[in-house]
Design a protein around this motif. Structure first.
Motif, mmCIF file in Angstrom:
data_model
loop_
_atom_site.group_PDB
_atom_site.id
_atom_site.type_symbol
_atom_site.label_atom_id
_atom_site.label_comp_id
_atom_site.label_asym_id
_atom_site.label_seq_id
_atom_site.Cartn_x
_atom_site.Cartn_y
_atom_site.Cartn_z
ATOM 1 N N VAL A 54 -1.582 -1.675 11.250
ATOM 2 C CA VAL A 54 -1.225 -0.278 11.522
ATOM 3 C C VAL A 54 -1.213 -0.023 13.031
ATOM 4 O O VAL A 54 -0.268 0.551 13.577
ATOM 5 N N TYR A 76 -7.939 17.132 9.876
ATOM 6 C CA TYR A 76 -8.565 16.033 9.144
ATOM 7 C C TYR A 76 -9.977 15.771 9.644
ATOM 8 O O TYR A 76 -10.254 15.859 10.830
ATOM 9 N N MET A 83 -10.746 11.038 5.718
ATOM 10 C CA MET A 83 -10.245 9.671 5.878
ATOM 11 C C MET A 83 -10.885 8.745 4.841
ATOM 12 O O MET A 83 -10.249 7.870 4.298
ATOM 13 N N LEU A 132 -7.226 2.883 -1.682
ATOM 14 C CA LEU A 132 -6.602 1.718 -1.060
ATOM 15 C C LEU A 132 -7.646 0.642 -0.781
ATOM 16 O O LEU A 132 -7.379 -0.548 -0.902
ATOM 17 N N PHE A 143 -0.814 11.430 9.741
ATOM 18 C CA PHE A 143 -1.478 10.312 10.419
ATOM 19 C C PHE A 143 -1.118 10.282 11.905
ATOM 20 O O PHE A 143 -1.979 10.221 12.777
ATOM 21 N N LYS A 188 2.672 12.466 4.752
ATOM 22 C CA LYS A 188 1.311 12.020 5.073
ATOM 23 C C LYS A 188 1.284 11.159 6.321
ATOM 24 O O LYS A 188 0.344 11.229 7.118
ATOM 25 N N VAL A 244 -11.930 5.015 7.499
ATOM 26 C CA VAL A 244 -10.785 4.599 6.687
ATOM 27 C C VAL A 244 -11.194 3.493 5.717
ATOM 28 O O VAL A 244 -10.764 3.470 4.566
ATOM 29 N N VAL A 296 -11.755 5.753 13.917
ATOM 30 C CA VAL A 296 -11.949 6.158 12.520
ATOM 31 C C VAL A 296 -11.881 4.962 11.564
ATOM 32 O O VAL A 296 -11.831 5.121 10.355
ATOM 33 N N LEU A 326 -7.854 -2.935 0.881
ATOM 34 C CA LEU A 326 -7.633 -2.533 2.283
ATOM 35 C C LEU A 326 -8.782 -3.040 3.151
ATOM 36 O O LEU A 326 -9.948 -2.822 2.820
ATOM 37 N N PHE A 380 0.821 -1.214 0.000
ATOM 38 C CA PHE A 380 0.000 0.000 0.000
ATOM 39 C C PHE A 380 0.859 1.270 0.000
ATOM 40 O O PHE A 380 0.376 2.354 -0.273
ATOM 41 N N GLN A 389 5.000 10.666 0.958
ATOM 42 C CA GLN A 389 4.379 9.606 1.769
ATOM 43 C C GLN A 389 4.678 9.833 3.245
ATOM 44 O O GLN A 389 3.798 9.709 4.092
ATOM 45 N N HIS A 430 -8.495 7.232 1.697
ATOM 46 C CA HIS A 430 -8.129 5.810 1.643
ATOM 47 C C HIS A 430 -8.951 5.013 0.635
ATOM 48 O O HIS A 430 -8.760 3.815 0.514
HETATM 49 C C1 HEM Z 1 -5.996 3.332 11.682
HETATM 50 C C2 HEM Z 1 -6.637 4.184 10.989
HETATM 51 C C3 HEM Z 1 -5.955 5.111 10.002
HETATM 52 C C4 HEM Z 1 -5.874 6.458 10.117
HETATM 53 C C5 HEM Z 1 -6.380 7.334 11.255
HETATM 54 C C6 HEM Z 1 -5.156 6.944 8.952
HETATM 55 C C7 HEM Z 1 -4.863 8.263 8.719
HETATM 56 C C8 HEM Z 1 -4.228 8.762 7.609
HETATM 57 C C9 HEM Z 1 -3.946 10.145 7.371
HETATM 58 C C10 HEM Z 1 -4.241 11.288 8.322
HETATM 59 C C11 HEM Z 1 -3.328 10.214 6.167
HETATM 60 C C12 HEM Z 1 -2.785 11.469 5.501
HETATM 61 C C13 HEM Z 1 -3.724 12.023 4.469
HETATM 62 C C14 HEM Z 1 -3.131 13.237 3.786
HETATM 63 O O1 HEM Z 1 -2.536 14.087 4.448
HETATM 64 O O2 HEM Z 1 -3.283 13.320 2.569
HETATM 65 C C15 HEM Z 1 -3.226 8.875 5.644
HETATM 66 C C16 HEM Z 1 -2.690 8.552 4.422
HETATM 67 C C17 HEM Z 1 -2.412 7.247 4.034
HETATM 68 N N1 HEM Z 1 -2.745 6.090 4.702
HETATM 69 FE FE1 HEM Z 1 -3.812 6.000 6.397
HETATM 70 N N2 HEM Z 1 -4.829 5.889 8.138
HETATM 71 C C18 HEM Z 1 -5.285 4.734 8.755
HETATM 72 C C19 HEM Z 1 -5.138 3.444 8.281
HETATM 73 C C20 HEM Z 1 -4.391 3.104 7.170
HETATM 74 C C21 HEM Z 1 -4.122 1.736 6.744
HETATM 75 C C22 HEM Z 1 -4.651 0.483 7.419
HETATM 76 C C23 HEM Z 1 -3.332 1.814 5.623
HETATM 77 C C24 HEM Z 1 -2.736 0.716 4.780
HETATM 78 C C25 HEM Z 1 -2.203 -0.360 5.278
HETATM 79 C C26 HEM Z 1 -3.121 3.226 5.352
HETATM 80 C C27 HEM Z 1 -2.379 3.696 4.304
HETATM 81 C C28 HEM Z 1 -2.260 5.038 3.990
HETATM 82 C C29 HEM Z 1 -1.577 5.503 2.803
HETATM 83 C C30 HEM Z 1 -0.882 4.645 1.748
HETATM 84 C C31 HEM Z 1 -1.689 6.893 2.815
HETATM 85 C C32 HEM Z 1 -1.174 7.859 1.764
HETATM 86 C C33 HEM Z 1 -2.229 7.947 0.707
HETATM 87 C C34 HEM Z 1 -1.793 8.721 -0.507
HETATM 88 O O3 HEM Z 1 -0.666 8.593 -0.942
HETATM 89 O O4 HEM Z 1 -2.630 9.458 -1.008
HETATM 90 N N3 HEM Z 1 -3.767 3.953 6.304
HETATM 91 N N4 HEM Z 1 -3.791 8.007 6.534
#
Ligand code: HEM
Lengths: 328, 130
Positions: free
Chosen positions: B86, B61, B66, B73, B50, B46, B118, B114, B78, B34, B43, B70
Motif C-alpha cells: 500500500v 477516522y 482502522m 481483512l 484512505f 473508501k 490496521v 496506523v 492481511l 483484498f 470501494q 480492517h
Molecule cells: C497503511 C495503512 C492503511 C490505512 C491508513 C488504511 C485506511 C483505510 C481507510 C480510511 C479506509 C476506509 C474505511 C471506511 O470509510 O469505511 C480503508 C478501507 C479499506 N482498506 Fe485500508 N488502510 C490501510 C491499509 C490497508 C491495506 C494494507 C489493505 C489491503 C491490502 C487495505 C484494504 C482496505 C480495504 C479492502 C478497505 C475497504 C474495506 C471494506 O470494504 O469494508 N487497507 N482503509
C-alpha cells in the motif's frame, strides 16, 4: 438565511450550517456516516433549488445531472427542497399500447403513462402489475421524442412477470410504472468524449437509448457499441443498429459472439478479449456496461484497469445488488 | 502548516489520486484479492477516505475505526507485507501527481503510524519499519 424543505418540514439553517447539520439539529434522523464527503451515505437529491456550492464535487456527472449532492458538504445559498435517495420513486398508472416479439426471447413493450413520467432514456423503471408484482426494466427510448415508454423484456421460462408478459399481457392492460432510477443515460456537455457501450441480452435496451440520445445531441466523438451473445440467435435489433451505424460514421457497431464465424462487424470470442485487442486503452473514455451481472462486474474491473476513470464507468446498480434477482 | 491534502489541491486532486492508486492496487496480484468486492464505487469511496486521511485532509477516522475496518481483512491474512505494498503504491501515486520525495516520505510516515491499528495488534508491537 436559507431553509431546507424535507418531507413537508421546513428547517431553518444557522449561518454556515450544512444541510446535514441542519437536519440533524432539527432532530431528523438523516442518513450519514463520515461527515467528510467520502462515504456518500448522506446523498440526497435537490428537487427544488440549487445544491450547495461544493456539495457535488467528485460525484459522477450523471448524479450531478440528477441533482444528487452530499448533505454534509457546503452551505446552501438559497432555500432548497430535498428528498433522500430512499424517497425517490414516483408511481404512475400506465396503459400497455403494444407488445411485440423482437428477439428470440425478447419482447418489446410500449406503454403510455397517465401523467408525464420524467426520466432519462436508459434509466430503469419498475413495472408494477395490478396485483403488486414488480420488476425492473430499462427504458430503451427517448422521452421528449416519443410519447410512449419502451421497455425490452427478456422472457424467462417460469419468470413470474416476464412469463405473464409473454403469455397473457395484451394491449390495453393497465399497469403502473415506478421510478425512474439509475445512472445509465447520456449526459450532454462533452460531445467529443469517446463512448463505449457494452451490453448483453436486454442490457441492449439502455444502450440503445443512450446511443440515440448521443446522436440527437450531436455527439462528435466516436461511439462504439458492442452487443454480446452466446450465438447469433441471442442478438436482436441487429438491422436497426446496422442501419444506425451506416448512417453515422461515428458509430461502430460490433456484434460479439461466443460461438460462430467471424464476419464484417462480427467478432468471435469473449467480449473482454475483443475489447482488449481492439481498444487496449480506454483512458478518457466514458463507458456504459449493461446486462449479465457477472459479465458487467468483470468488465467493470477490466475497463477500469484499461484506463477508464471510475467516475466515467456506468453500470446500473440493479444488476449489481441482490435486487438483481427481482429483475427477471 | 498546510496539510499535503491542501498542497496537492484538495478534493479534486484526491479524486484523481483515487483512480491512480486504486488501479495500481487492483492491478497488483499481491493485494488485489483484498479488493475483490462487488461494489467498486463504494470501494473507491473508501479509498478516497484512505487517501484523504493519509494526506492529512478533513476526516473523522480514529485508530479504533482502522482496527474494526480492517479486522475482516486481517482474518483473511492481511499482514505487514500488504501494508508495505500500500505504501509503495501510495508513494508512486503521489509522485505521479507531482509530490516531492519529502512529501511522499511524510505520507508514508503517517500511513506507518496506523500500521498497528490496521493490523489489529497492540500499539508498538511491531518493529519500526521504513
Ligand atoms: C497503511 C495503512 C492503511 C490505512 C491508513 C488504511 C485506511 C483505510 C481507510 C480510511 C479506509 C476506509 C474505511 C471506511 O470509510 O469505511 C480503508 C478501507 C479499506 N482498506 Fe485500508 N488502510 C490501510 C491499509 C490497508 C491495506 C494494507 C489493505 C489491503 C491490502 C487495505 C484494504 C482496505 C480495504 C479492502 C478497505 C475497504 C474495506 C471494506 O470494504 O469494508 N487497507 N482503509
Amino acid at each position: 438565511m436559507a431553509a431546507i424543505l424535507y418531507r413537508g418540514q421546513r428547517v431553518e439553517l444557522a449561518p454556515g450550517e450544512s444541510v446535514l447539520d441542519g437536519l440533524l439539529g432539527a432532530g431528523i434522523d438523516a442518513p450519514h456516516s463520515c461527515r467528510s464527503g467520502h462515504c456518500r451515505t448522506c446523498l440526497a437529491r435537490a428537487v427544488d433549488g440549487p445544491p450547495p456550492p461544493g456539495s457535488q464535487e467528485g460525484l459522477k456527472d450523471a448524479w450531478r445531472e440528477l441533482g444528487l449532492f452530499l448533505t454534509c458538504k457546503g452551505v446552501p445559498t438559497a432555500d432548497l427542497a430535498i428528498t433522500t435517495v430512499d424517497d425517490l420513486g414516483l408511481e404512475v398508472g400506465a396503459t400497455v399500447t403494444e407488445i411485440a416479439r423482437i428477439g428470440r426471447d425478447v419482447v418489446r413493450l410500449r406503454l403510455i403513462t397517465d401523467a408525464p413520467f420524467e426520466h432519462r432514456g436508459g434509466q430503469f423503471v419498475s413495472l408494477v402489475r395490478a396485483d403488486g408484482l414488480a420488476r425492473s426494466y430499462s427504458t430503451a427510448n427517448l422521452p421528449g421524442r416519443d410519447d410512449f415508454l419502451e421497455l425490452h423484456v427478456r422472457v424467462i421460462k417460469d419468470g413470474a412477470m416476464s412469463g405473464w408478459i409473454a403469455r397473457e399481457l395484451a394491449a390495453g392492460t393497465r399497469v403502473a410504472v415506478r421510478g425512474p432510477d439509475g445512472e445509465c443515460f447520456y449526459v450532454p456537455g462533452n460531445p467529443q468524449t469517446p463512448l463505449l457501450l457494452v451490453g448483453t441480452g436486454t442490457g441492449l435496451a439502455p444502450l440503445f437509448a443512450i446511443l440515440q440520445d448521443a446522436l440527437r445531441h450531436g455527439h462528435r466523438g466516436p461511439i462504439v457499441l458492442l452487443q454480446g451473445a452466446v450465438d447469433a440467435g441471442g442478438l436482436y435489433l441487429v438491422e436497426e443498429l446496422e442501419a444506425l451505424a451506416r448512417a453515422n460514421p461515428l458509430v461502430e457497431y460490433v456484434r460479439c459472439l461466443l460461438r460462430g464465424e467471424p464476419g464484417v462487424g462480427l467478432e468471435v470470442g469473449p467480449i473482454h478479449s475483443i475489447l482488449k485487442a481492439r481498444w487496449p486503452s480506454l483512458r478518457g473514455w466514458k463507458v456504459f456496461l449493461c446486462g449479465d451481472p457477472d459479465l458487467v462486474l468483470d468488465l467493470r474491473k477490466r475497463v477500469f484497469l484499461a484506463g477508464a476513470a471510475l467516475r466515467d464507468i456506468h453500470a446500473d446498480a440493479f444488476v449489481m445488488k441482490p435486487r438483481a434477482s427481482s429483475s427477471v | 502548516m498546510t496539510s499535503l491534502y491542501e498542497q496537492l489541491g484538495g478534493e479534486p486532486a484526491v479524486s484523481a489520486a483515487v483512480d491512480i492508486f486504486y488501479r495500481k492496487m487492483l492491478g497488483d496480484e499481491r493485494v488485489a484479492a483484498f479488493f475483490d468486492d462487488v461494489d467498486m464505487d463504494s470501494q473507491a469511496a473508501k479509498q478516497k477516505g484512505f487517501l484523504t486521511m493519509v494526506l492529512g485532509g478533513p476526516n473523522h477516522y480514529t485508530g479504533q475505526d482502522m482496527r474494526t475496518g480492517h479486522r475482516h481483512l486481517v482474518a483473511r491474512g492481511l499482514n505487514d507485507s500488504h501494508v508495505d505494498v500500500v505504501i509503495e503504491h501510495l508513494g508512486a501515486t503521489l509522485t505521479e501527481l507531482g509530490a516531492t520525495a519529502e512529501q511522499v516520505a511524510a505520507v508514508a510516515a503517517l500511513a506507518n503510524s496506523v500500521r498497528d491499528d490496521v493490523l489489529d495488534r497492540p500499539q508498538g508491537a511491531s518493529p519500526a519499519r521504513c
